[in-house]
Scaffold this motif. Structure first.
Motif, PDB file in Angstrom:
ATOM      1  N   ALA A  14      -3.624  15.248  12.937  1.00  0.00           N
ATOM      2  CA  ALA A  14      -3.601  15.608  11.517  1.00  0.00           C
ATOM      3  C   ALA A  14      -2.853  14.567  10.695  1.00  0.00           C
ATOM      4  O   ALA A  14      -3.131  14.384   9.506  1.00  0.00           O
ATOM      5  CB  ALA A  14      -2.968  16.984  11.330  1.00  0.00           C
ATOM      6  N   GLY A  15      -1.889  13.891  11.320  1.00  0.00           N
ATOM      7  CA  GLY A  15      -1.144  12.844  10.596  1.00  0.00           C
ATOM      8  C   GLY A  15       0.364  13.061  10.540  1.00  0.00           C
ATOM      9  O   GLY A  15       1.053  12.419   9.757  1.00  0.00           O
ATOM     10  N   LYS A  16       0.881  13.947  11.392  1.00  0.00           N
ATOM     11  CA  LYS A  16       2.321  14.263  11.372  1.00  0.00           C
ATOM     12  C   LYS A  16       3.187  13.023  11.633  1.00  0.00           C
ATOM     13  O   LYS A  16       4.091  12.708  10.867  1.00  0.00           O
ATOM     14  CB  LYS A  16       2.648  15.340  12.433  1.00  0.00           C
ATOM     15  CG  LYS A  16       1.840  16.604  12.304  1.00  0.00           C
ATOM     16  CD  LYS A  16       2.165  17.608  13.399  1.00  0.00           C
ATOM     17  CE  LYS A  16       1.781  17.158  14.794  1.00  0.00           C
ATOM     18  NZ  LYS A  16       0.309  17.049  14.999  1.00  0.00           N
ATOM     19  N   SER A  17       2.902  12.344  12.743  1.00  0.00           N
ATOM     20  CA  SER A  17       3.716  11.171  13.102  1.00  0.00           C
ATOM     21  C   SER A  17       3.568  10.089  12.041  1.00  0.00           C
ATOM     22  O   SER A  17       4.553   9.452  11.656  1.00  0.00           O
ATOM     23  CB  SER A  17       3.296  10.613  14.466  1.00  0.00           C
ATOM     24  OG  SER A  17       3.427  11.605  15.455  1.00  0.00           O
ATOM     25  N   SER A  18       2.340   9.889  11.552  1.00  0.00           N
ATOM     26  CA  SER A  18       2.099   8.862  10.527  1.00  0.00           C
ATOM     27  C   SER A  18       2.913   9.159   9.280  1.00  0.00           C
ATOM     28  O   SER A  18       3.552   8.273   8.722  1.00  0.00           O
ATOM     29  CB  SER A  18       0.623   8.813  10.137  1.00  0.00           C
ATOM     30  OG  SER A  18      -0.174   8.655  11.254  1.00  0.00           O
ATOM     31  N   LEU A  19       2.859  10.404   8.833  1.00  0.00           N
ATOM     32  CA  LEU A  19       3.583  10.770   7.612  1.00  0.00           C
ATOM     33  C   LEU A  19       5.060  10.445   7.756  1.00  0.00           C
ATOM     34  O   LEU A  19       5.664   9.827   6.871  1.00  0.00           O
ATOM     35  CB  LEU A  19       3.370  12.257   7.306  1.00  0.00           C
ATOM     36  CG  LEU A  19       4.005  12.784   6.013  1.00  0.00           C
ATOM     37  CD1 LEU A  19       3.157  13.901   5.415  1.00  0.00           C
ATOM     38  CD2 LEU A  19       5.435  13.264   6.205  1.00  0.00           C
ATOM     39  N   VAL A 154      -3.400  14.512   0.991  1.00  0.00           N
ATOM     40  CA  VAL A 154      -2.320  13.599   1.395  1.00  0.00           C
ATOM     41  C   VAL A 154      -2.917  12.554   2.329  1.00  0.00           C
ATOM     42  O   VAL A 154      -3.635  12.908   3.258  1.00  0.00           O
ATOM     43  CB  VAL A 154      -1.213  14.341   2.190  1.00  0.00           C
ATOM     44  CG1 VAL A 154      -0.096  13.369   2.571  1.00  0.00           C
ATOM     45  CG2 VAL A 154      -0.649  15.505   1.412  1.00  0.00           C
ATOM     46  N   ASN A 155      -2.604  11.291   2.050  1.00  0.00           N
ATOM     47  CA  ASN A 155      -2.921  10.283   3.057  1.00  0.00           C
ATOM     48  C   ASN A 155      -1.614   9.921   3.745  1.00  0.00           C
ATOM     49  O   ASN A 155      -0.730   9.312   3.147  1.00  0.00           O
ATOM     50  CB  ASN A 155      -3.569   9.052   2.431  1.00  0.00           C
ATOM     51  CG  ASN A 155      -4.104   8.127   3.516  1.00  0.00           C
ATOM     52  OD1 ASN A 155      -3.479   7.957   4.557  1.00  0.00           O
ATOM     53  ND2 ASN A 155      -5.264   7.554   3.292  1.00  0.00           N
ATOM     54  N   ALA A 156      -1.518  10.330   4.998  1.00  0.00           N
ATOM     55  CA  ALA A 156      -0.259  10.187   5.743  1.00  0.00           C
ATOM     56  C   ALA A 156       0.112   8.737   5.988  1.00  0.00           C
ATOM     57  O   ALA A 156       1.249   8.438   6.359  1.00  0.00           O
ATOM     58  CB  ALA A 156      -0.364  10.943   7.068  1.00  0.00           C
ATOM     59  N   THR A 157      -0.818   7.843   5.750  1.00  0.00           N
ATOM     60  CA  THR A 157      -0.548   6.427   6.010  1.00  0.00           C
ATOM     61  C   THR A 157      -0.151   5.678   4.734  1.00  0.00           C
ATOM     62  O   THR A 157       0.128   4.495   4.771  1.00  0.00           O
ATOM     63  CB  THR A 157      -1.788   5.743   6.626  1.00  0.00           C
ATOM     64  OG1 THR A 157      -2.848   5.753   5.670  1.00  0.00           O
ATOM     65  CG2 THR A 157      -2.250   6.458   7.882  1.00  0.00           C
ATOM     66  N   GLU A 158      -0.165   6.376   3.588  1.00  0.00           N
ATOM     67  CA  GLU A 158       0.163   5.719   2.312  1.00  0.00           C
ATOM     68  C   GLU A 158       1.456   6.257   1.715  1.00  0.00           C
ATOM     69  O   GLU A 158       1.584   7.449   1.458  1.00  0.00           O
ATOM     70  CB  GLU A 158      -0.988   5.930   1.313  1.00  0.00           C
ATOM     71  CG  GLU A 158      -2.199   5.090   1.642  1.00  0.00           C
ATOM     72  CD  GLU A 158      -3.358   5.344   0.706  1.00  0.00           C
ATOM     73  OE1 GLU A 158      -3.186   6.078  -0.292  1.00  0.00           O
ATOM     74  OE2 GLU A 158      -4.446   4.802   0.986  1.00  0.00           O
ATOM     75  N   THR A 159       2.380   5.323   1.464  1.00  0.00           N
ATOM     76  CA  THR A 159       3.714   5.716   0.992  1.00  0.00           C
ATOM     77  C   THR A 159       3.650   6.572  -0.272  1.00  0.00           C
ATOM     78  O   THR A 159       4.306   7.616  -0.342  1.00  0.00           O
ATOM     79  CB  THR A 159       4.566   4.459   0.715  1.00  0.00           C
ATOM     80  OG1 THR A 159       4.469   3.616   1.865  1.00  0.00           O
ATOM     81  CG2 THR A 159       6.018   4.808   0.481  1.00  0.00           C
ATOM     82  N   ALA A 160       2.874   6.144  -1.262  1.00  0.00           N
ATOM     83  CA  ALA A 160       2.844   6.864  -2.539  1.00  0.00           C
ATOM     84  C   ALA A 160       2.359   8.299  -2.339  1.00  0.00           C
ATOM     85  O   ALA A 160       2.898   9.239  -2.933  1.00  0.00           O
ATOM     86  CB  ALA A 160       1.941   6.136  -3.531  1.00  0.00           C
ATOM     87  N   SER A 161       1.376   8.447  -1.484  1.00  0.00           N
ATOM     88  CA  SER A 161       0.800   9.766  -1.237  1.00  0.00           C
ATOM     89  C   SER A 161       1.799  10.676  -0.509  1.00  0.00           C
ATOM     90  O   SER A 161       1.942  11.861  -0.837  1.00  0.00           O
ATOM     91  CB  SER A 161      -0.482   9.590  -0.420  1.00  0.00           C
ATOM     92  OG  SER A 161      -1.062  10.832  -0.156  1.00  0.00           O
ATOM     93  N   VAL A 162       2.491  10.106   0.456  1.00  0.00           N
ATOM     94  CA  VAL A 162       3.485  10.887   1.210  1.00  0.00           C
ATOM     95  C   VAL A 162       4.629  11.296   0.280  1.00  0.00           C
ATOM     96  O   VAL A 162       5.095  12.440   0.320  1.00  0.00           O
ATOM     97  CB  VAL A 162       4.004  10.089   2.435  1.00  0.00           C
ATOM     98  CG1 VAL A 162       5.185  10.795   3.088  1.00  0.00           C
ATOM     99  CG2 VAL A 162       2.883   9.869   3.440  1.00  0.00           C
ATOM    100  N   LYS A 163       5.050  10.356  -0.584  1.00  0.00           N
ATOM    101  CA  LYS A 163       6.124  10.661  -1.549  1.00  0.00           C
ATOM    102  C   LYS A 163       5.738  11.836  -2.427  1.00  0.00           C
ATOM    103  O   LYS A 163       6.536  12.733  -2.697  1.00  0.00           O
ATOM    104  CB  LYS A 163       6.376   9.442  -2.449  1.00  0.00           C
ATOM    105  CG  LYS A 163       7.485   8.564  -1.922  1.00  0.00           C
ATOM    106  CD  LYS A 163       7.906   7.550  -2.966  1.00  0.00           C
ATOM    107  CE  LYS A 163       8.808   6.522  -2.295  1.00  0.00           C
ATOM    108  NZ  LYS A 163       8.813   5.239  -2.977  1.00  0.00           N
ATOM    109  N   GLU A 164       4.482  11.811  -2.882  1.00  0.00           N
ATOM    110  CA  GLU A 164       3.994  12.878  -3.751  1.00  0.00           C
ATOM    111  C   GLU A 164       4.079  14.229  -3.037  1.00  0.00           C
ATOM    112  O   GLU A 164       4.515  15.224  -3.614  1.00  0.00           O
ATOM    113  CB  GLU A 164       2.539  12.567  -4.097  1.00  0.00           C
ATOM    114  CG  GLU A 164       2.016  13.205  -5.339  1.00  0.00           C
ATOM    115  CD  GLU A 164       0.563  12.833  -5.546  1.00  0.00           C
ATOM    116  OE1 GLU A 164      -0.262  13.747  -5.656  1.00  0.00           O
ATOM    117  OE2 GLU A 164       0.250  11.611  -5.541  1.00  0.00           O
ATOM    118  N   ALA A 165       3.681  14.235  -1.782  1.00  0.00           N
ATOM    119  CA  ALA A 165       3.714  15.482  -1.007  1.00  0.00           C
ATOM    120  C   ALA A 165       5.158  15.960  -0.819  1.00  0.00           C
ATOM    121  O   ALA A 165       5.448  17.160  -0.928  1.00  0.00           O
ATOM    122  CB  ALA A 165       3.035  15.279   0.343  1.00  0.00           C
ATOM    123  N   LEU A 166       6.062  15.019  -0.567  1.00  0.00           N
ATOM    124  CA  LEU A 166       7.462  15.414  -0.363  1.00  0.00           C
ATOM    125  C   LEU A 166       8.072  15.918  -1.665  1.00  0.00           C
ATOM    126  O   LEU A 166       8.840  16.882  -1.669  1.00  0.00           O
ATOM    127  CB  LEU A 166       8.278  14.249   0.198  1.00  0.00           C
ATOM    128  CG  LEU A 166       7.938  13.870   1.648  1.00  0.00           C
ATOM    129  CD1 LEU A 166       8.812  12.719   2.117  1.00  0.00           C
ATOM    130  CD2 LEU A 166       8.096  15.057   2.598  1.00  0.00           C
TER     131      LEU A 166
END
Ligand SMILES: Nc1nc2c(ncn2[C@@H]2O[C@H](COP(=O)(O)OP(=O)(O)O)[C@@H](O)[C@H]2O)c(=O)[nH]1
Ligand SMILES: [Mg+2]
Length: 181
Positions: A14-19, A154-166
């Motif tokens: 799903a992308g847990k480790s990547s995120l 969420v794209n777990a590999t993209e910083t901006a996307s992960v930031k948005e989710a957090l």
């Protein structure tokens, strides 16, 4: 120092480790380990703990991110993790409808144990065969838009996307704290 503990959960891939790796300031503790002792006979490879990452969000505030173990069974590690968590993000891969059921199971498992804010991060929306967000929501059993948790791509590999989710989960956390006052 205020620490907010957030569990990142979801099915395999799903992308847990990547995120966690994408956003963490420290090298991610990846604890998927080859077991070398007699246990190895029972199981060639096992997840002994979880992914862990850290991010500072203010001078005196940091997020600690814990990825749930890779295997699909719910073991004692889950209990330890979720009892310490203040919020969680469920990652669901939009192109893996065969994993949606497991996503529902996680939500049920969590709801039976803890009442903490959560959101659904739909990953792999850029992949061929990805389901639309609304359809993923329905497949997960969230029929009523007014009562369901926030759901975002969420794209777990993209910083901006992960930031948005957090940021979104921290907002949920802040809202739930206000309700408790
Ligand atoms: N195209 C795409 N690939 C992603 C996305 N999120 C994660 N991945 C990839 O999916 C694969 C599985 O991710 P991983 O973090 O190992 O999943 P985990 O099993 O939940 O820890 C990796 O190759 C990631 O780079 C996404 O939103 N889009
Ligand atoms: Mg992983």
């Amino acid at each position: 120092m205020e620490i907010l503990r957030i569990v990142i959960t979801g099915g395999v891939g799903a992308g847990k480790s990547s995120l966690i790796r994408t956003i963490s300031e420290i090298d991610v503790v990846d604890t998927e380990k080859e077991v070398t002792d007699e246990l190895a006979e029972m199981k060639a490879k096992t997840t002994v703990a979880m992914d862990f990452g850290r991010i500072t969000i203010a001078a005196n505030q940091s997020l600690h991110l814990y990825g749930t173990p890779g295997q699909t069974r719910f073991d004692f590690m889950w209990d330890i993790l979720i009892r310490k968590a203040q919020a969680y993000i469920l990652l669901v891969a939009a192109h893996r409808p065969d994993h949606f059921r497991y996503g529902r199971k996680i939500v049920k498992f969590m709801n039976e144990r803890v009442q903490i804010p959560y959101l659904i991060g739909v990953t792999h929306t850029d992949c061929a065969d990805a389901w639309e967000l609304e359809d993923v929501a329905l497949a997960l059993g969230f029929v009523d838009e007014t009562t369901r948790p926030p759901l975002l791509a969420v794209n777990a590999t993209e910083t901006a996307s992960v930031k948005e989710a957090l940021m979104a989960i921290v907002l949920e956390l802040a809202k739930s704290c206000q309700h408790q006052l």
